[in-house]
Scaffold this motif. Structure first.
Motif, PDB file in Angstrom:
ATOM      1  N   ALA A 160       0.929  -1.170  -0.018  1.00 14.87           N
ATOM      2  CA  ALA A 160       0.066  -0.073   0.007  1.00 14.87           C
ATOM      3  C   ALA A 160       0.954   1.368   0.193  1.00 14.87           C
ATOM      4  CB  ALA A 160      -1.004   0.056   1.142  1.00 14.87           C
ATOM      5  N   ILE A 161       1.897   1.342   0.888  1.00 16.55           N
ATOM      6  CA  ILE A 161       2.977   2.379   0.989  1.00 16.55           C
ATOM      7  C   ILE A 161       3.465   2.527  -0.480  1.00 16.55           C
ATOM      8  CG2 ILE A 161       4.982   3.143   1.949  1.00 16.55           C
ATOM      9  CD1 ILE A 161       4.068   1.967   4.430  1.00 16.55           C
ATOM     10  N   GLY A 162       3.953   1.506  -1.168  1.00 11.88           N
ATOM     11  CA  GLY A 162       4.550   1.534  -2.443  1.00 11.88           C
ATOM     12  C   GLY A 162       3.605   2.075  -3.497  1.00 11.88           C
ATOM     13  N   LEU A 163       2.344   1.660  -3.573  1.00  3.94           N
ATOM     14  CA  LEU A 163       1.280   2.189  -4.494  1.00  3.94           C
ATOM     15  C   LEU A 163       1.142   3.757  -4.149  1.00  3.94           C
ATOM     16  CD1 LEU A 163      -0.884  -0.831  -4.699  1.00  3.94           C
ATOM     17  CD2 LEU A 163       0.960  -0.202  -6.454  1.00  3.94           C
ATOM     18  N   LEU A 164       1.132   4.050  -2.954  1.00  3.91           N
ATOM     19  CA  LEU A 164       0.853   5.578  -2.512  1.00  3.91           C
ATOM     20  C   LEU A 164       2.054   6.384  -3.138  1.00  3.91           C
ATOM     21  CD1 LEU A 164      -0.788   5.747   0.818  1.00  3.91           C
ATOM     22  CD2 LEU A 164      -1.939   5.922  -1.328  1.00  3.91           C
ATOM     23  N   MET A 165       3.182   5.704  -2.950  1.00  8.07           N
ATOM     24  CA  MET A 165       4.268   6.544  -3.640  1.00  8.07           C
ATOM     25  C   MET A 165       4.279   6.772  -4.923  1.00  8.07           C
ATOM     26  SD  MET A 165       8.439   5.271  -3.113  1.00  8.07           S
ATOM     27  CE  MET A 165       8.294   3.631  -4.073  1.00  8.07           C
ATOM     28  N   LEU A 166       3.584   5.937  -5.922  1.00  9.67           N
ATOM     29  CA  LEU A 166       3.478   6.118  -7.224  1.00  9.67           C
ATOM     30  C   LEU A 166       2.229   6.829  -7.794  1.00  9.67           C
ATOM     31  CD1 LEU A 166       4.230   2.626  -8.282  1.00  9.67           C
ATOM     32  CD2 LEU A 166       5.994   4.533  -8.207  1.00  9.67           C
ATOM     33  N   ALA A 167       1.584   7.314  -6.646  1.00  4.03           N
ATOM     34  CA  ALA A 167       0.215   8.427  -7.014  1.00  4.03           C
ATOM     35  C   ALA A 167       0.689   9.641  -7.781  1.00  4.03           C
ATOM     36  CB  ALA A 167      -0.462   8.535  -5.577  1.00  4.03           C
ATOM     37  N   GLY A 168       1.691  10.192  -7.099  1.00  9.83           N
ATOM     38  CA  GLY A 168       1.999  11.491  -7.497  1.00  9.83           C
ATOM     39  C   GLY A 168       2.262  11.458  -8.853  1.00  9.83           C
ATOM     40  N   PRO A 169       3.486  10.602  -9.456  1.00 11.12           N
ATOM     41  CA  PRO A 169       4.209  10.437 -10.644  1.00 11.12           C
ATOM     42  C   PRO A 169       2.948  10.084 -11.758  1.00 11.12           C
ATOM     43  CG  PRO A 169       5.420   9.629  -9.360  1.00 11.12           C
ATOM     44  CD  PRO A 169       4.661  10.060  -8.349  1.00 11.12           C
ATOM     45  N   ALA A 170       2.134   9.153 -11.128  1.00 12.67           N
ATOM     46  CA  ALA A 170       1.024   8.672 -12.175  1.00 12.67           C
ATOM     47  C   ALA A 170      -0.076   9.667 -12.409  1.00 12.67           C
ATOM     48  CB  ALA A 170       0.324   7.370 -11.434  1.00 12.67           C
ATOM     49  N   LEU A 171      -0.400  10.574 -11.294  1.00  9.25           N
ATOM     50  CA  LEU A 171      -1.614  11.388 -11.489  1.00  9.25           C
ATOM     51  C   LEU A 171      -1.056  12.846 -12.473  1.00  9.25           C
ATOM     52  CD1 LEU A 171      -3.311  11.188  -8.176  1.00  9.25           C
ATOM     53  CD2 LEU A 171      -4.155  10.444 -10.314  1.00  9.25           C
ATOM     54  N   LEU A 172       0.356  13.118 -11.950  1.00  3.46           N
ATOM     55  CA  LEU A 172       0.749  14.526 -12.379  1.00  3.46           C
ATOM     56  C   LEU A 172       1.893  14.271 -13.600  1.00  3.46           C
ATOM     57  CD1 LEU A 172       1.420  16.244  -8.975  1.00  3.46           C
ATOM     58  CD2 LEU A 172      -0.684  16.291 -10.375  1.00  3.46           C
ATOM     59  N   GLY A 173       2.434  13.073 -13.863  1.00  5.72           N
ATOM     60  CA  GLY A 173       3.159  12.817 -14.780  1.00  5.72           C
ATOM     61  C   GLY A 173       4.574  13.224 -14.445  1.00  5.72           C
ATOM     62  N   ALA A 174       5.595  12.740 -14.752  1.00  8.55           N
ATOM     63  CA  ALA A 174       7.146  12.870 -14.681  1.00  8.55           C
ATOM     64  C   ALA A 174       8.103  11.954 -15.338  1.00  8.55           C
ATOM     65  CB  ALA A 174       7.397  12.589 -13.279  1.00  8.55           C
ATOM     66  N   HIS A 175       9.192  12.497 -15.570  1.00  4.22           N
ATOM     67  CA  HIS A 175      10.251  11.712 -16.234  1.00  4.22           C
ATOM     68  C   HIS A 175      10.456  10.664 -15.494  1.00  4.22           C
ATOM     69  CE1 HIS A 175      13.989  10.574 -18.277  1.00  4.22           C
ATOM     70  NE2 HIS A 175      13.645  11.163 -19.360  1.00  4.22           N
ATOM     71  N   VAL A 176      10.711   9.479 -15.771  1.00  5.33           N
ATOM     72  CA  VAL A 176      11.193   8.095 -15.265  1.00  5.33           C
ATOM     73  C   VAL A 176      12.402   8.506 -14.356  1.00  5.33           C
ATOM     74  CG1 VAL A 176      12.753   7.015 -16.919  1.00  5.33           C
ATOM     75  CG2 VAL A 176      11.348   5.701 -15.346  1.00  5.33           C
ATOM     76  N   VAL A 177      13.475   9.514 -14.748  1.00  8.72           N
ATOM     77  CA  VAL A 177      14.393   9.491 -13.878  1.00  8.72           C
ATOM     78  C   VAL A 177      13.889  10.500 -12.446  1.00  8.72           C
ATOM     79  CG1 VAL A 177      16.678  11.057 -13.976  1.00  8.72           C
ATOM     80  CG2 VAL A 177      16.120   9.535 -15.878  1.00  8.72           C
ATOM     81  N   THR A 178      13.145  11.356 -12.716  1.00 14.42           N
ATOM     82  CA  THR A 178      12.398  12.007 -11.710  1.00 14.42           C
ATOM     83  C   THR A 178      11.675  10.957 -10.724  1.00 14.42           C
ATOM     84  OG1 THR A 178      12.189  13.999 -12.962  1.00 14.42           O
ATOM     85  CG2 THR A 178      10.876  13.699 -11.108  1.00 14.42           C
ATOM     86  N   VAL A 179      11.034  10.119 -11.308  1.00 14.63           N
ATOM     87  CA  VAL A 179      10.536   8.865 -10.456  1.00 14.63           C
ATOM     88  C   VAL A 179      11.615   8.298  -9.795  1.00 14.63           C
ATOM     89  CG1 VAL A 179       8.833   7.047 -10.621  1.00 14.63           C
ATOM     90  CG2 VAL A 179       8.615   8.681 -12.028  1.00 14.63           C
ATOM     91  N   TRP A 180      12.497   7.752 -10.394  1.00 11.81           N
ATOM     92  CA  TRP A 180      13.814   7.214  -9.622  1.00 11.81           C
ATOM     93  C   TRP A 180      14.320   8.179  -8.472  1.00 11.81           C
ATOM     94  CZ3 TRP A 180      17.020   5.904 -14.400  1.00 11.81           C
ATOM     95  CH2 TRP A 180      16.609   4.857 -15.189  1.00 11.81           C
ATOM     96  N   THR A 181      14.207   9.436  -8.598  1.00 14.20           N
ATOM     97  CA  THR A 181      15.225  10.271  -7.581  1.00 14.20           C
ATOM     98  C   THR A 181      13.915  10.318  -6.424  1.00 14.20           C
ATOM     99  OG1 THR A 181      15.942  11.644  -9.431  1.00 14.20           O
ATOM    100  CG2 THR A 181      15.742  12.661  -7.272  1.00 14.20           C
TER     101      THR A 181
END
Length: 255
Positions: A160-181
């Protein structure tokens, strides 16, 4: 037979986000948690004024189980991401041109704020009687945390924590390097939040309003209250700060 998972390895985004993101998560947590755990184990006299609790952790009973749960939980998260990939794939994470540094910094701050808000409500829900007894109580076997205990929890909570962590990038968009950071930053928060030291030079202090490790450590000590992760704001707004928290915020060595 063609399925939504056919040819996964041929998909550059799958390799970068699903596989690369998992490797960044595992590697960064180990990178951060290992030296912070060693620090707590050695307990150098020069840093004792920065220790948050005087109660010693139960290293002999929590160290190896924490490593075991870290491995199991990451395997569970990888399985869930693989299962959900057909629904994750159409999200707004991309492999296009890298944005300007100020854009990355702004995105990271927004991701942290959104994650903190969502985590606050999820964490507070985990303290309801039914979920605490069956899920979250495992994490609260830790009263005086070490960094390695940051992932000592039920697999459902970790996923659940891991999926919440991805909520921002999934909703707002980001480069994958930003997601890694962002993933690495989130793993720093998990390791530091359980390290047992309120270090004034912590990188977390770069985030306006962050109390570093102190906020979450107080939650472990008191069990109820201080449900947010990065920032204390939600607990202030919704009246869930632990009793005496303002006194605890006195800089180490000054109070």
């Amino acid at each position: 037979m063609h399925t939504p998972w056919t040819g996964l390895w041929d998909d550059p985004l799958f390799r970068a986000l699903a596989v690369g993101g998992q490797l960044v998560s595992v590697g960064s947590f180990l990178l951060f948690a290992a030296p912070l755990t060693w620090l707590a184990w050695r307990d150098p006299p020069s840093l004792r004024r920065y220790r948050i609790q005087t109660r010693r952790p139960r290293a002999q009973t929590l160290l190896l189980p924490s490593i075991g749960r870290w491995l199991v939980n990451n395997a569970a998260l990888a399985a869930v991401v693989l299962t959900l990939w057909p629904w994750i794939r159409p999200g707004r994470v991309h492999l296009g041109a890298l944005p300007a540094p100020w854009v990355v910094a702004a995105q990271l701050f927004i991701f942290a704020a959104l994650d903190d808000f969502l985590f606050y409500w999820m964490h507070r829900a985990l303290h309801t009687r039914w979920l605490f007894k069956r899920v979250h109580g495992i994490h609260h076997r830790i009263l005086t945390p070490w960094a390695i205990t940051g992932h000592y929890m039920h697999p459902l909570e970790f996923v659940a924590i891991g999926l919440l962590m991805l909520a921002g990038p999934a909703l707002l968009g980001a480069h994958v390097v930003t997601v890694w950071t962002w993933i690495a930053l989130r793993q720093w928060e998990a390791a530091e939040g359980h390290c047992g030291y309120d270090l004034p030079w912590s990188p977390s202090r770069l985030f306006p309003g962050s109390d570093g490790a102190l906020h979450h450590d107080a939650h472990h000590a008191k069990i109820h209250g201080n449900y947010a992760g990065f920032f204390p704001h939600c607990d202030r707004w919704f009246g869930t700060e632990v009793e005496g928290y303002e006194r605890l915020r006195t800089p180490r060595g000054e109070g």
